[in-house]
Write a protein that holds these residues in place. Sequence first.
Motif, PDB file in Angstrom:
ATOM      1  N   LEU A 268       0.851  -1.205   0.000  1.00 45.21           N
ATOM      2  CA  LEU A 268       0.000   0.000   0.000  1.00 45.21           C
ATOM      3  C   LEU A 268       0.885   1.254   0.000  1.00 45.21           C
ATOM      4  N   ALA A 269       1.904   1.238   0.854  1.00 43.76           N
ATOM      5  CA  ALA A 269       2.799   2.401   0.942  1.00 43.76           C
ATOM      6  C   ALA A 269       3.545   2.581  -0.378  1.00 43.76           C
ATOM      7  N   ALA A 270       4.014   1.471  -0.945  1.00 46.83           N
ATOM      8  CA  ALA A 270       4.786   1.549  -2.196  1.00 46.83           C
ATOM      9  C   ALA A 270       3.922   2.087  -3.328  1.00 46.83           C
ATOM     10  N   LEU A 325       9.591   3.482   6.551  1.00 45.06           N
ATOM     11  CA  LEU A 325       9.655   2.351   7.484  1.00 45.06           C
ATOM     12  C   LEU A 325       8.445   2.398   8.404  1.00 45.06           C
ATOM     13  N   GLY A 326       7.911   1.231   8.645  1.00 44.71           N
ATOM     14  CA  GLY A 326       6.889   1.229   9.673  1.00 44.71           C
ATOM     15  C   GLY A 326       5.690   0.391   9.375  1.00 44.71           C
ATOM     16  N   PRO A 327       5.063   0.592   8.227  1.00 43.02           N
ATOM     17  CA  PRO A 327       3.840  -0.165   7.976  1.00 43.02           C
ATOM     18  C   PRO A 327       4.078  -1.676   8.132  1.00 43.02           C
ATOM     19  N   THR A 446      -5.115   2.997   5.263  1.00 46.09           N
ATOM     20  CA  THR A 446      -4.955   4.329   4.640  1.00 46.09           C
ATOM     21  C   THR A 446      -3.715   5.032   5.181  1.00 46.09           C
ATOM     22  N   GLY A 447      -3.353   4.736   6.430  1.00 53.33           N
ATOM     23  CA  GLY A 447      -2.131   5.342   6.994  1.00 53.33           C
ATOM     24  C   GLY A 447      -0.883   4.842   6.275  1.00 53.33           C
ATOM     25  N   ASP A 448      -0.920   3.574   5.843  1.00 50.04           N
ATOM     26  CA  ASP A 448       0.231   3.028   5.088  1.00 50.04           C
ATOM     27  C   ASP A 448       0.378   3.790   3.774  1.00 50.04           C
ATOM     28  N   GLU A 489      -6.815   0.472  -0.728  1.00 52.54           N
ATOM     29  CA  GLU A 489      -6.289   0.233  -2.091  1.00 52.54           C
ATOM     30  C   GLU A 489      -6.798   1.281  -3.088  1.00 52.54           C
ATOM     31  N   ASP A 490      -7.929   1.901  -2.780  1.00 48.35           N
ATOM     32  CA  ASP A 490      -8.496   2.861  -3.743  1.00 48.35           C
ATOM     33  C   ASP A 490      -7.752   4.192  -3.719  1.00 48.35           C
ATOM     34  N   VAL A 491      -7.127   4.519  -2.599  1.00 55.62           N
ATOM     35  CA  VAL A 491      -6.556   5.871  -2.441  1.00 55.62           C
ATOM     36  C   VAL A 491      -5.465   6.141  -3.485  1.00 55.62           C
TER      37      VAL A 491
END
Length: 505
Positions: A268-270, A325-327, A446-448, A489-491
């Motif tokens: 998600l973050a990527a 880093l983190g998710p 969504t935070g990721d 996933e939509d964001v």
Amino acid sequence: MSLGEKANNVAFSSMLLSVASMRKADELTISYGAPGIELMEQAGRGVAEKIMQIFPTHTKVLVVCGPGNNGGDGFIAARILLENSYNVMVALLGVADDLKGDAAEAAERWAEPMFSVGEINLEEFDVVIDALFGAGLNRPLDGEALDIVERINAAGKVIVSVDIPSGISGDTGAISGEAVRATHTVTFAAYKPGHFLYPGAAYVGELSVVDIGISPQTIEQVHEGLFANGPGFWQEALPQLEYGSHKYTRGHALVLSGGITATGAARLAARGALRIGAGLVTIAAPPVSVPIHASQLTAIMLREMASVDDLNGIIADKRFNAVVLGPALGVGNGTQELVAAVVKAGRPIVLDADALTSFAGSLDTLARLTEKTDTVVTPHEGEFFRLFNNENEILKGFSKIERAKFAANYLKATVVLKGADTIIAAPDGRVCINTNGTPLLATAGTGDVLAGMIGGLLAQGMSSFEAASAAVWLHAEAARNFGPGLIAEDVPEMLPTVLHKWHVS
Ligand SMILES: NC(=O)C1=CN([C@@H]2O[C@H](COP(=O)(O)OP(=O)(O)OC[C@H]3O[C@@H](n4cnc5c(N)ncnc54)[C@H](O)[C@@H]3O)[C@@H](O)[C@H]2O)[C@H](O)CC1
Ligand SMILES: [K+]
């Protein structure tokens, strides 16, 4: 400079003024020769014009005036509406003889009868102008003040609040007892923090700001580093595509992944980093997670990271110019070591979720790391309190803005304190209040995506405070554009629509 031109001034249109700095702007302007009543005339005219834009002249308008200059604005608005053939009545909380200064002068200029709030029947009116309290609110509403606010809210009329809905603090958005639920709020010269901070943000209705003759120079002079988040604030700082752009000029973001049951967060973050424009994005993953990612990645690249040594090997390549880093990275010393390794490499970093929780109880260890490299941390309230739980004594009574500023100064990092009214605070004291938060974002992951979006902008060379502010706003705007049913996933997939709409290449 017209308000329209001022609005084009990047910084000006986003500058927020605290109640105290607004008062200073007022005093300075008066000292330059503009009489206070002239400012009030322009304020009242701004309110009247908002009414005249929306409502036909046969509209029955009740102006409810308080005992101070907010009430003064109300008298001016009433007179101007009457001069434009509107059907207007004025009700006063308190007694006319107690009015002082500009408010007394404004009341003088209202040549028609004045009723007491106890005498009027709200049912007879279509629109109520709330000119009870503004910047001078200094205690919870009680007695007659509380009674009239409750009656106004119960009447079900259109309500236009002057400066700020009565009962809301201009600085914090906090409610003092009760507050007027406005349909519209017309404020003066610049927006105030209380217009965007909850619960105040839920009471202002449609918000507008009018020029009352306080110059942009004066506003900049009294400005204390508070900004409203929006394209006006960071659009010019966003990376722009040039004809010479190629994937390497758009940076290379690295996202660290968690173990086999926690790989989605990194993807998600990527995806957020790639969609916001990073030229390349790579996920570094433990061996067990590699096949999981490999089967789901296409444009996003993948490297195996079995140990901190592997990570050091990867980030030795200087083309990796931002690390997230983190998710779902896992909570514990292992994550602390990964953070330390990336800090040592001296790249801009985003620390989210587990990369923050891993330092709960060892805040100073984190601070010694974050002060060494360009860092954005993105805690939600829970992560914030876990991190700063030993500072509770100091932080007790701090507003959300003050907590974010405290953390930014402590960590020498940009702090994104997430929530309905996300605050972005820079180590240099600047604070940006988000203005487009939406409950649609209250869904897993969504935070990721947000952490990745910030990393994607850092990879493109954007500075931390502006990158974090832009990502927060674009993230919420993407959610708003998608609407109900949104999942994380939509964001990223909505970002092209938002970037196109805001003409961001
Ligand atoms: N540049 C400017 O600042 C301009 C401001 N304008 C308007 O002026 C008000 C601020 O006016 P002020 O007289 O300072 O205070 P208020 O009118 O908001 O409050 C009136 C008065 O009420 C008393 N009070 C406070 N809290 C309570 C309470 N809970 N119950 C009862 N009474 C209360 C207190 O004594 C206050 O003094 C600003 O909002 C603008 O609307 C000018 O029009 C333009 C320039
Ligand atoms: K008001």
